[in-house]
Design a protein around this motif. Structure first.
Motif, mmCIF file in Angstrom:
data_model
loop_
_atom_site.group_PDB
_atom_site.id
_atom_site.type_symbol
_atom_site.label_atom_id
_atom_site.label_comp_id
_atom_site.label_asym_id
_atom_site.label_seq_id
_atom_site.Cartn_x
_atom_site.Cartn_y
_atom_site.Cartn_z
ATOM 1 N N MET A 144 -2.810 -6.642 -1.914
ATOM 2 C CA MET A 144 -2.073 -6.891 -0.700
ATOM 3 C C MET A 144 -0.758 -7.563 -1.077
ATOM 4 N N GLU A 145 0.286 -7.229 -0.383
ATOM 5 C CA GLU A 145 1.591 -7.795 -0.681
ATOM 6 C C GLU A 145 1.603 -9.287 -0.342
ATOM 7 N N LYS A 146 2.355 -10.052 -1.110
ATOM 8 C CA LYS A 146 2.480 -11.475 -0.844
ATOM 9 C C LYS A 146 3.017 -11.693 0.567
ATOM 10 N N GLY A 147 2.425 -12.618 1.277
ATOM 11 C CA GLY A 147 2.892 -12.951 2.608
ATOM 12 C C GLY A 147 2.515 -11.941 3.671
ATOM 13 N N SER A 148 1.570 -11.038 3.370
ATOM 14 C CA SER A 148 1.196 -10.026 4.347
ATOM 15 C C SER A 148 0.336 -10.641 5.454
ATOM 16 N N HIS A 149 0.278 -9.940 6.555
ATOM 17 C CA HIS A 149 -0.403 -10.432 7.748
ATOM 18 C C HIS A 149 -1.895 -10.089 7.700
ATOM 19 N N CYS A 150 -2.757 -11.069 7.955
ATOM 20 C CA CYS A 150 -4.200 -10.865 7.978
ATOM 21 C C CYS A 150 -4.632 -10.503 9.405
ATOM 22 N N PRO A 151 -5.324 -9.349 9.582
ATOM 23 C CA PRO A 151 -5.768 -8.977 10.921
ATOM 24 C C PRO A 151 -6.909 -9.850 11.448
ATOM 25 N N LEU A 152 -7.618 -10.531 10.567
ATOM 26 C CA LEU A 152 -8.720 -11.394 10.995
ATOM 27 C C LEU A 152 -8.253 -12.799 11.375
ATOM 28 N N LEU A 153 -7.382 -13.360 10.549
ATOM 29 C CA LEU A 153 -6.893 -14.718 10.801
ATOM 30 C C LEU A 153 -5.706 -14.750 11.760
ATOM 31 N N LYS A 154 -5.062 -13.605 11.925
ATOM 32 C CA LYS A 154 -3.852 -13.498 12.749
ATOM 33 C C LYS A 154 -2.729 -14.390 12.219
ATOM 34 N N PHE B 250 -8.222 -3.864 -9.266
ATOM 35 C CA PHE B 250 -7.497 -5.046 -8.842
ATOM 36 C C PHE B 250 -8.111 -5.644 -7.584
ATOM 37 N N PRO B 251 -7.862 -6.935 -7.360
ATOM 38 C CA PRO B 251 -8.372 -7.589 -6.163
ATOM 39 C C PRO B 251 -7.497 -7.272 -4.953
ATOM 40 N N ASP B 252 -8.133 -7.210 -3.797
ATOM 41 C CA ASP B 252 -7.408 -6.956 -2.550
ATOM 42 C C ASP B 252 -8.335 -7.261 -1.383
ATOM 43 N N CYS B 253 -7.839 -7.106 -0.193
ATOM 44 C CA CYS B 253 -8.597 -7.393 1.021
ATOM 45 C C CYS B 253 -9.604 -6.274 1.310
ATOM 46 N N ALA B 254 -10.856 -6.644 1.602
ATOM 47 C CA ALA B 254 -11.887 -5.657 1.910
ATOM 48 C C ALA B 254 -11.538 -4.866 3.173
ATOM 49 N N ILE B 255 -10.857 -5.474 4.120
ATOM 50 C CA ILE B 255 -10.457 -4.775 5.338
ATOM 51 C C ILE B 255 -9.498 -3.642 4.987
ATOM 52 N N LYS B 256 -8.597 -3.887 4.045
ATOM 53 C CA LYS B 256 -7.661 -2.853 3.605
ATOM 54 C C LYS B 256 -8.396 -1.714 2.899
ATOM 55 N N TRP B 257 -9.462 -2.030 2.143
ATOM 56 C CA TRP B 257 -10.196 -1.031 1.384
ATOM 57 C C TRP B 257 -11.221 -0.265 2.210
ATOM 58 N N LEU B 258 -11.522 -0.722 3.409
ATOM 59 C CA LEU B 258 -12.565 -0.099 4.214
ATOM 60 C C LEU B 258 -12.398 1.409 4.402
ATOM 61 N N PRO B 259 -11.227 1.933 4.768
ATOM 62 C CA PRO B 259 -11.095 3.389 4.908
ATOM 63 C C PRO B 259 -11.361 4.145 3.607
ATOM 64 N N VAL B 260 -10.895 3.626 2.498
ATOM 65 C CA VAL B 260 -11.101 4.275 1.202
ATOM 66 C C VAL B 260 -12.594 4.290 0.856
ATOM 67 N N LEU B 261 -13.278 3.176 1.090
ATOM 68 C CA LEU B 261 -14.702 3.102 0.781
ATOM 69 C C LEU B 261 -15.523 3.997 1.706
ATOM 70 N N LEU B 262 -15.100 4.147 2.956
ATOM 71 C CA LEU B 262 -15.789 5.058 3.869
ATOM 72 C C LEU B 262 -15.638 6.511 3.418
ATOM 73 N N ILE B 263 -14.474 6.872 2.916
ATOM 74 C CA ILE B 263 -14.256 8.224 2.395
ATOM 75 C C ILE B 263 -15.151 8.465 1.182
ATOM 76 N N GLU B 264 -15.209 7.498 0.292
ATOM 77 C CA GLU B 264 -16.058 7.620 -0.903
ATOM 78 C C GLU B 264 -17.524 7.765 -0.504
#
Length: 67
Positions: A1-11, A38-52
């Motif tokens: 995730m990019e530095k300073g990006s917005h979290c959809p859970l924490l708002k 690499f590490p990243d937000c699970a929310i961001k990875w959810l669509p990719v993991l659903l496809i897999e």
């Protein structure tokens, strides 16, 4: 995730490795065949993991059908 990006859970700004949703993903990207590691937000990875997961289910169903 990019530095300073917005979290959809924490708002607010992402807290990265301090968050329980922060995961380290290793493996092959299901659409691009590229290796990921690499590490990243699970929310961001959810669509990719659903496809897999859908690809794995199709492969399993095909194997069962042929048996």
């Amino acid at each position: 995730m990019e530095k300073g990006s917005h979290c959809p859970l924490l708002k607010k700004t992402c807290i990265e490795d301090k968050c329980r949703w922060w995961v380290h993903i290793r493996g092959k990207h299901p659409q691009r065949e590229a290796q990921i590691d690499f590490p990243d937000c699970a929310i961001k990875w959810l669509p990719v993991l659903l496809i897999e997961n859908a690809q794995e289910v199709r492969q399993t169903a095909a194997a069962v059908e042929s048996a």
